[in-house]
Write a protein that holds these residues in place. Structure first.
Motif, PDB file in Angstrom:
ATOM      1  N   TYR A   1       0.831  -1.206   0.000  1.00  0.00           N
ATOM      2  CA  TYR A   1       0.000   0.000   0.000  1.00  0.00           C
ATOM      3  C   TYR A   1       0.864   1.252   0.000  1.00  0.00           C
ATOM      4  N   ALA A   2       1.938   1.234   0.793  1.00  0.00           N
ATOM      5  CA  ALA A   2       2.806   2.409   0.892  1.00  0.00           C
ATOM      6  C   ALA A   2       3.495   2.732  -0.428  1.00  0.00           C
ATOM      7  N   LYS A   3       3.690   1.735  -1.280  1.00  0.00           N
ATOM      8  CA  LYS A   3       4.278   1.981  -2.599  1.00  0.00           C
ATOM      9  C   LYS A   3       3.338   2.776  -3.506  1.00  0.00           C
ATOM     10  N   LYS A   4       2.050   2.758  -3.170  1.00  0.00           N
ATOM     11  CA  LYS A   4       1.035   3.388  -4.002  1.00  0.00           C
ATOM     12  C   LYS A   4       0.479   4.678  -3.412  1.00  0.00           C
ATOM     13  N   ASP A   5       0.946   5.029  -2.222  1.00  0.00           N
ATOM     14  CA  ASP A   5       0.325   6.123  -1.476  1.00  0.00           C
ATOM     15  C   ASP A   5       1.210   7.362  -1.448  1.00  0.00           C
ATOM     16  N   LYS A   6       0.618   8.516  -1.698  1.00  0.00           N
ATOM     17  CA  LYS A   6       1.341   9.786  -1.620  1.00  0.00           C
ATOM     18  C   LYS A   6       1.196  10.445  -0.264  1.00  0.00           C
ATOM     19  N   GLY A   7       0.261   9.971   0.532  1.00  0.00           N
ATOM     20  CA  GLY A   7       0.021  10.607   1.818  1.00  0.00           C
ATOM     21  C   GLY A   7      -0.775  11.887   1.663  1.00  0.00           C
ATOM     22  N   THR A   8      -1.217  12.425   2.778  1.00  0.00           N
ATOM     23  CA  THR A   8      -2.016  13.649   2.761  1.00  0.00           C
ATOM     24  C   THR A   8      -1.214  14.851   3.246  1.00  0.00           C
ATOM     25  N   HIS A   9       0.088  14.650   3.516  1.00  0.00           N
ATOM     26  CA  HIS A   9       0.909  15.719   4.078  1.00  0.00           C
ATOM     27  C   HIS A   9       1.912  16.236   3.052  1.00  0.00           C
ATOM     28  N   ALA A  10       2.438  17.418   3.324  1.00  0.00           N
ATOM     29  CA  ALA A  10       3.429  18.022   2.433  1.00  0.00           C
ATOM     30  C   ALA A  10       4.798  17.373   2.620  1.00  0.00           C
ATOM     31  N   PHE A  11       5.192  17.183   3.880  1.00  0.00           N
ATOM     32  CA  PHE A  11       6.485  16.569   4.177  1.00  0.00           C
ATOM     33  C   PHE A  11       6.517  16.151   5.640  1.00  0.00           C
ATOM     34  N   THR A  12       7.513  15.344   5.973  1.00  0.00           N
ATOM     35  CA  THR A  12       7.771  14.962   7.358  1.00  0.00           C
ATOM     36  C   THR A  12       8.893  15.832   7.896  1.00  0.00           C
ATOM     37  N   PHE A  13       8.754  16.279   9.131  1.00  0.00           N
ATOM     38  CA  PHE A  13       9.719  17.195   9.731  1.00  0.00           C
ATOM     39  C   PHE A  13      10.380  16.522  10.928  1.00  0.00           C
ATOM     40  N   SER A  14      11.702  16.424  10.871  1.00  0.00           N
ATOM     41  CA  SER A  14      12.463  15.797  11.959  1.00  0.00           C
ATOM     42  C   SER A  14      13.501  16.790  12.471  1.00  0.00           C
ATOM     43  N   ASN A  15      13.299  17.255  13.697  1.00  0.00           N
ATOM     44  CA  ASN A  15      14.210  18.228  14.301  1.00  0.00           C
ATOM     45  C   ASN A  15      14.991  17.555  15.427  1.00  0.00           C
ATOM     46  N   MET A  16      16.277  17.328  15.197  1.00  0.00           N
ATOM     47  CA  MET A  16      17.116  16.652  16.190  1.00  0.00           C
ATOM     48  C   MET A  16      17.836  17.626  17.097  1.00  0.00           C
ATOM     49  N   GLY A  17      17.626  18.922  16.891  1.00  0.00           N
ATOM     50  CA  GLY A  17      18.114  19.937  17.808  1.00  0.00           C
ATOM     51  C   GLY A  17      19.621  20.027  17.893  1.00  0.00           C
ATOM     52  N   LEU A  18      20.083  20.457  19.065  1.00  0.00           N
ATOM     53  CA  LEU A  18      21.510  20.635  19.310  1.00  0.00           C
ATOM     54  C   LEU A  18      22.178  19.271  19.422  1.00  0.00           C
TER      55      LEU A  18
END
Length: 418
Positions: A331-348
Motif C-alpha cells: 500500500y505504501a508503494k502506491k500512497d502519496k500521503g495527505t501531508h506536504a512533508f515529514t519534519f524531523s528536528n534533532m536539535g543541538l
C-alpha cells in the motif's frame, strides 16, 4: 538473541527489498589509520546488540533479529577524497543501496579519505536506528577513535516491544478489544486500496543548506524572548513557505517526528532505537498573522497533541498488525500521503568539536530517501552554533524546481522575521 521485529521495525524493514536507510556525514580534520577506525567500530559494535545481528525469516515469513554466532566486522568502504563535495554523491548512493540483511550487518561506513581531511558516512538500516541513534554512533566512534582505551560499556537488548507496555494497559478490556478488531479493519481498508497504481520513485534528490552563525543565534534569541521552541518556529516557517510555493496544489500539513524515548524510560538516548511517533500539524493561512504568531498557534497545538499521545496503547495495538506488514508495504508503494512533508528536528547535536586531535569540521543532518509513502522529508540539526537543513524528495512527488523555490522562500521568511 532471536527477537521478532516489532510492528514499527517491520514496516521500516519492509521485507528487506527496499532501501530504507538513515545516513549522516561528518567531516574530520586529522589523521587516523584504517586499523584504529576498525578498532573503534569494533567497540561500538560490541556496545550495541543490534549491530551484531542479521535478519532471518520464519516459516510464515515473519522477520526476526538473530545474533550472529560468528562475529562479523562492520563494513568500511574507502573512497579517495578529491574535494569538499564528494560526500554528496556518496550520500545519495548510500541512501539508495539496500542492505542484504539476511547475510550482512545493518550498519556500514564509507570513508572518503584525504590527506588532511576525511568524511565518514554512517549508514544504518532504519529498522534498527533513527536520526538520534546514528548521531550517537558517530559520537561514540569518534570518542574511541580519539581515545582507544575508552570503555563505552554495553547494554542488553529488550526481548519484545511489549516488555515496555505496562500490565494494566495490556489487560485493559477496551484495549484488548481494539487490538483484536484493528487488524480486521485494517485488512478491509487495504483491500480497497489494492487497486491503486504503484507510484514511480526513480528520480530522488536532496537539497542541503546551513544558516550562518549570526542567523542561527538570532533565531535562538528571538525564540527565547518569545517563549517559543525552535521546533514550532520552523514548523511555521516551512509550512508557510510550502504554502506560498505549492499551497494551491497541496494540503498545508506536515508530520512531526517525535522521539518515543521521552515516553519510554527504559530506552536511553544512547541506545539504538527506531520507533518514531508521528504528530500532524496544519497551518491555517491567515494574512493577519505573522510567522511568530503562527508559531505560537502551532506550539500550543503540538504540545496538546503530544500530551495526548498514548504511546503504550499504540505499541500494544500495533503488534496485532504484524502479519499485515507485506500488504501495508505494498500500500505504501502506491500512497502519496495527505501531508506536504515529514519534519524531523534533532536539535543541538551532542558532538564534541574535537576528539583528542581529531577536529570535527562539519556535520550534515541525518536523512533518508524513502522508497515508500511520501518521500519528502526535512531534517534539522544544530552543530557549532549553525542550524543545518537537509531536504529529500523525488521528482514524482515534488519537482526539484519546486523544492528549490520552497527552500528560497523559507530563507526569505526566516530573514524577514529576524
Amino acid at each position: 538473541m532471536r527477537r521478532k521485529l516489532a510492528f514499527l521495525e517491520g514496516t521500516l524493514y519492509a521485507g528487506g527489498v527496499i532501501a530504507n536507510n538513515v545516513v549522516t556525514t561528518v567531516t574530520i580534520r586529522g589523521i587516523f589509520s584504517r586499523e584504529s577506525l576498525n578498532k573503534a567500530l569494533d567497540k561500538v559494535q560490541r556496545r550495541h546488540p543490534l549491530l551484531n545481528v542479521h535478519i532471518e525469516h520464519g516459516d510464515d515469513g515473519t522477520p526476526y533479529f538473530v545474533q550472529n554466532t560468528i562475529k562479523k566486522d562492520i563494513d568500511v568502504r574507502v573512497v579517495d577524497r578529491s574535494g569538499d563535495e564528494d560526500w554528496k554523491d556518496e550520500f545519495v548512493k548510500e541512501c539508495l543501496i539496500s542492505f542484504d540483511a539476511v547475510n550482512s550487518l545493518l550498519l556500514r561506513i564509507v570513508w572518503i579519505k584525504g590527506n588532511d581531511f576525511s568524511d565518514l558516512i554512517f549508514v544504518g538500516h532504519h529498522c534498527i536506528c533513527d536520526g538520534r541513534s546514528i548521531l550517537n554512533l558517530v559520537h561514540e566512534t569518534l570518542h574511541v577513535l580519539g581515545d582507544p582505551e575508552m570503555d563505552i560499556g554495553t547494554y542488553n537488548q529488550f526481548s519484545a516491544i511489549l516488555d515496555f507496555v505496562p500490565t494494566y494497559v495490556k489487560r485493559n478490556r477496551a484495549n484488548r478489544m481494539i487490538a483484536k478488531c484493528l487488524p480486521v479493519l485494517t485488512k478491509i481498508a487495504l483491500r480497497f486500496a489494492s487497486f491503486k497504481k504503484e507510484i514511480s520513485r526513480n528520480s530522488p534528490y536532496f537539497i542541503h543548506w546551513k544558516l550562518s552563525v549570526e542567523e542561527s543565534k538570532a533565531i535562538f534569541e528571538q525564540c527565547k524572548v518569545r517563549g517559543l521552541s525552535i521546533h514550532a518556529f520552523f514548523c511555521a516557517v516551512f509550512l508557510r513557505a510550502f504554502g506560498d510555493v505549492e499551497g494551491r496544489k497541496r494540503q498545508l500539513k506536515l508530520f512531526c517526528s517525535i522521539d518515543m524515548r521521552r515516553f519510554i524510560k527504559e530506552v536511553k538516548n544512547d541506545m539504538l532505537f527506531a520507533f518514531p511517533a508521528m504528530v500532524p500539524l496544519h497551518l491555517n493561512k491567515n494574512p493577519s498573522r505573522n510567522v511568530w504568531q503562527q508559531a505560537e498557534v502551532l506550539k500550543t497545538t503540538l504540545s496538546r497533541r503530544i500530551e495526548k499521545l498514548s504511546v503504550y496503547d499504540t505499541l500494544a495495538f500495533s503488534e496485532g498488525l504484524t502479519t499485515l506488514i507485506p500488504q501495508i508495504t505494498e500500500y505504501a508503494k502506491k500512497d502519496k500521503g495527505t501531508h506536504a512533508f515529514t519534519f524531523s528536528n534533532m536539535g543541538l547535536v551532542q558532538l564534541a568539536d574535537q576528539y583528542n586531535g581529531l577536529i570535527v569540521e562539519n556535520l550534515y543532518s541525518p536523512a533518508s530517501i524513502f522508497a515508500l509513502g511520501n518521500p519528502s522529508t526535512l531534517s534539522i540539526t544544530c552543530f557549532k552554533a549553525q542550524i543545518d537543513f537537509m531536504f529529500t524528495s523525488d521528482e514524482n512527488f515534488l519537482p526539484h524546481a519546486s523544492a528549490q523555490a520552497f527552500q528560497t522562500r523559507a530563507l526569505e521568511i526566516i530573514r524577514t522575521s529576524l
